[in-house]
Each structure stands twice: as structure tokens, then as C-alpha cells.
Write a protein that holds these residues in place. Structure first.
Motif, PDB file in Angstrom:
ATOM      1  N   UNK A  82       0.807  -1.211   0.000  1.00  0.00           N
ATOM      2  CA  UNK A  82       0.000   0.000   0.000  1.00  0.00           C
ATOM      3  C   UNK A  82       0.847   1.271   0.000  1.00  0.00           C
ATOM      4  N   UNK A  83       1.976   1.222   0.696  1.00  0.00           N
ATOM      5  CA  UNK A  83       2.854   2.390   0.706  1.00  0.00           C
ATOM      6  C   UNK A  83       3.497   2.606  -0.661  1.00  0.00           C
ATOM      7  N   UNK A  84       3.914   1.511  -1.316  1.00  0.00           N
ATOM      8  CA  UNK A  84       4.440   1.632  -2.673  1.00  0.00           C
ATOM      9  C   UNK A  84       3.361   2.175  -3.605  1.00  0.00           C
ATOM     10  N   UNK A  85       2.147   1.712  -3.428  1.00  0.00           N
ATOM     11  CA  UNK A  85       1.038   2.166  -4.267  1.00  0.00           C
ATOM     12  C   UNK A  85       0.778   3.656  -4.038  1.00  0.00           C
ATOM     13  N   UNK A  86       1.009   4.103  -2.843  1.00  0.00           N
ATOM     14  CA  UNK A  86       0.795   5.516  -2.512  1.00  0.00           C
ATOM     15  C   UNK A  86       1.894   6.416  -3.081  1.00  0.00           C
ATOM     16  N   UNK A  87       3.135   5.950  -3.064  1.00  0.00           N
ATOM     17  CA  UNK A  87       4.259   6.820  -3.374  1.00  0.00           C
ATOM     18  C   UNK A  87       4.801   6.689  -4.796  1.00  0.00           C
ATOM     19  N   UNK A  88       4.771   5.477  -5.347  1.00  0.00           N
ATOM     20  CA  UNK A  88       5.493   5.252  -6.593  1.00  0.00           C
ATOM     21  C   UNK A  88       4.841   5.827  -7.847  1.00  0.00           C
ATOM     22  N   UNK A  89       3.505   5.841  -7.992  1.00  0.00           N
ATOM     23  CA  UNK A  89       2.967   6.360  -9.257  1.00  0.00           C
ATOM     24  C   UNK A  89       3.440   7.771  -9.603  1.00  0.00           C
ATOM     25  N   UNK A  90       3.348   8.692  -8.666  1.00  0.00           N
ATOM     26  CA  UNK A  90       3.794  10.049  -8.945  1.00  0.00           C
ATOM     27  C   UNK A  90       5.308  10.102  -9.111  1.00  0.00           C
TER      28      UNK A  90
END
Length: 356
Positions: A82-90
Motif C-alpha cells: 500500500x505504501x508503494x502504491x501511494x508513493x510510486x505512481x507520482x
């Protein structure tokens, strides 16, 4: 600042907005020709040395994760996902934009290698280096939470060990600024102090006089740091001054206390001016990663065509106007780029709730 289980911490988004603003001002203050405005007023040093906004972000991360997870059992792989999903797209989008601006294939290849190294070293562009440091904190988080639950004094011993480690590096290498500022070696103090601030928050609730004393002490330290030469001119860069041994700890102590005080002492409405500031805080990640594309150009244009930015007052007024003009674009990025991937978050297997 809204964790996935539904509660919303308006005050913490206020702090995120402040951190984003200080970083924006710090970069605005650079101007492309390399000059930095000097502060005629010591109380403005916190903005003239706006890199301290990163310390606010990282101390706040420690506090928030303690607030959400301290008394909870959670499924760690789901948390990381979930943290990767929160940070990586942008972050990936920003990295792609930077890469597309490269004009030679060998430069693109070198940049891709840099991106891979960035998971370990502070090399991601547009402030992405601090995202890597945040990820390093996530890898340590279960252990740090366990230690914090066991004993606050062990946490203090860890900070003491970090101080000794930075002193050893400084004694050997003659400088420790790079490790202290750009890596988890320095930033770990701020994460730990954020954790400790949450577990001791009852001690600071409604202690307004003490909070003001802490705030002015912190301003005095930052003014002293600025007087020494600040981030770049304390003899040279990276600086040989031993202040960098203790700088992460001092900033972490001050900001951790103030974060806990603000969060526990006030109940902020999610409307009016409070709600507007909270929305700026909500899109602070987009502000942080995207502003580098425009802030230096904007400052240079204003300096060349409108007002001399070597004055701290004119620089701060101009930076504030540019910041407010940039916020709507950052909020659009938050809505279009940051939020949609969060539909794919995983639930904790035991508690049936999303993890941040």
C-alpha cells in the motif's frame, strides 16, 4: 492526512502544508544563477533555511505511523504494498518526465541506472531522494515499533548510537553533512523522535507556554545555523562543521514536540481557512515532487523582470504568491495521479481494514 480506516487528522495536514511551503521557499530562494537571499531578520531563518521542511515531513511520518499502527496488529506485506502504491505512481511519472528531457541515449541509460541505484542511494530527482529515505524507514518500521512498545529508553539509546556514529564519521572523514542530510543515517533520529512524540503526547497536550518556548528555541537554533553559513556556505559544501552531527537530532526534537502538541491540543475544523490549509497539506506530495519543474524558472524570471530577490522580504512575498498559484496544479495532480491507484489497496487479513 487520512489513513484508510477512515479517521482524518486535519491538524497533521496543516503541518504537511507548512512543510511543503518551507521546501518551496527554499528552492525559490536558490534562483538559477546560484544566489541565495540572506535573511535580515533572524525569525525568518526557518524559511531561508527551508530545507528543514524535510525534517518536518520525516518527523511527522514517525508520529503518524505510531498514531495509526502503535496499538494495531497489521499485515506487513500489505502495508508495504500500500505504501508503494501511494508513493510510486507520482514518483515514476516525475522520473519519466525528467528522463524524457534527456537528449542522448547514453544519458537516458545513465539516468535509468541512477533510478535503480536510487532505491539505496539518495539519487532520485526532484526531491525523490527523500522518498527513498522514507522507504528505508518503512523497512525498519516493524522493528522500531516493537522497540518503542518495549521501552522508550531503548529508542533514546538508538538515537545516541546514531549520534556517536555520525561523530565517528565526522572524526574520520572531516565531514558528515551528506550522511546527516541525505540518508537514513541522519534522518532515522527524526523518525524515531516522531514515534516517541506520539507515545509521550499526553505530556505535551495543552502545554502552550512550553510549546512556545520550544518553538522560539528552535527558531534560535535555525537562525544560529543560518548565521554559520547555512546549508551551503558553512565554510564549504559539504560542510566540515560538527553541527551536522547533531542537526538531525535537534530538528527532530523540536518538530516532534511541536507536532505532538499541535495534534493533541487543538481540534481543527475541515472547513474554512483550516480546511483550505488542510487541502494544501493533502496535495503536499505533489507540491513536493512537481514544484522543481517550475520554481527555479519562476524565481529567475521574477528576479530579472519584477523585483530583486536578494532581499529576504521580497523573496518571501514572491515565493508565497508563486506557491499559492502552484497549489491548484498540485491539487489536480493529487486528484488525477495520486488518488486513483489507491483503489487497489489491500486490506489487512486480520483486521479487514486498509493500511494507510
Amino acid at each position: 492526512m487520512k489513513p484508510s480506516q477512515g479517521s482524518y487528522f486535519v491538524g497533521l495536514d496543516h503541518i504537511r502544508a507548512l512543510a511543503a511551503f518551507t521546501v518551496f521557499v527554499w528552492h525559490f530562494n536558490h534562483v538559477s544563477d546560484g544566489h541565495l537571499a540572506t535573511s535580515e531578520y533572524p525569525f525568518l531563518a526557518i524559511l531561508m533555511e527551508g530545507h528543514v521542511g524535510v525534517a518536518i515531513f520525516m518527523t511527522l511520518s514517525g508520529y503518524l505511523f505510531a498514531k495509526i499502527l502503535f496499538d494495531a496488529r497489521f499485515f506487513y506485506p500489505a502495508f508495504l504494498y500500500n505504501r508503494f502504491l501511494r508513493l510510486l505512481p507520482l514518483l515514476i511519472l516525475v522520473t519519466a518526465i525528467v528522463m524524457l528531457r534527456k537528449d542522448r541515449p547514453d544519458a537516458v541509460i545513465a539516468f535509468l541506472k541512477t533510478f535503480v541505484r536510487g532505491f539505496v542511494f539518495p539519487e532520485w530527482p526532484n526531491g525523490g531522494w527523500s522518498v527513498a529515505v522514507e522507504l528505508h524507514f518503512y523497512f525498519l518500521l516493524p522493528v522500531l515499533l516493537w522497540i518503542t512498545r518495549k521501552s522508550k529508553y531503548i529508542c533514546l539509546c538508538l538515537i545516541a548510537c546514531c549520534l556517536l556514529g555520525r561523530w565517528a564519521v565526522w572524526s574520520t572523514e572531516g565531514t558528515v553533512q551528506t550522511l546527516s542530510y541525505w540518508t537514513i543515517v541522519g534522518r532515522i533520529d527524526q523518525f524515531i523522535l516522531g514515534l516517541l512524540a506520539f507515545v509521550t503526547a499526553d505530556l505535551v497536550k495543552n502545554k502552550h507556554v512550553r510549546a512556545l518556548l520550544i518553538f522560539f528555541t528552535l527558531l534560535t537554533y535555525i537562525a544560529f545555523f543560518d548565521h554559520l553559513g547555512g546549508f551551503y556556505s558553512n565554510t564549504r559544501y559539504p560542510s566540515p562543521h560538527p553541527v551536522w552531527i547533531i542537526d538531525p537530532t535537534i530538528l527532530g526534537l523540536g518538530f516532534a514536540y511541536l507536532v505532538a502538541w499541535y495534534d493533541t491540543s487543538f481540534t481543527m475544523p475541515n472547513k474554512g481557512i483550516s480546511g483550505l490549509i488542510a487541502r494544501i497539506g493533502a496535495c503536499s506530495y505533489s507540491i513536493y515532487l512537481l514544484h522543481s519543474f517550475v520554481v527555479f524558472w519562476a524565481a529567475q524570471w521574477i528576479h530579472d523582470n519584477i523585483v530583486d530577490l536578494t532581499s529576504s522580504v521580497s523573496m518571501l512575498l514572491s515565493a508565497t504568491v508563486c506557491f499559492l498559484l502552484f497549489v491548484p496544479f498540485a491539487y489536480l495532480s493529487y486528484i488525477i495521479i495520486e488518488l486513483p491507484p489507491l483503489r487497489f489497496r489491500l486490506n489487512d487479513r486480520r483486521t479487514k481494514r486498509c493500511l494507510l
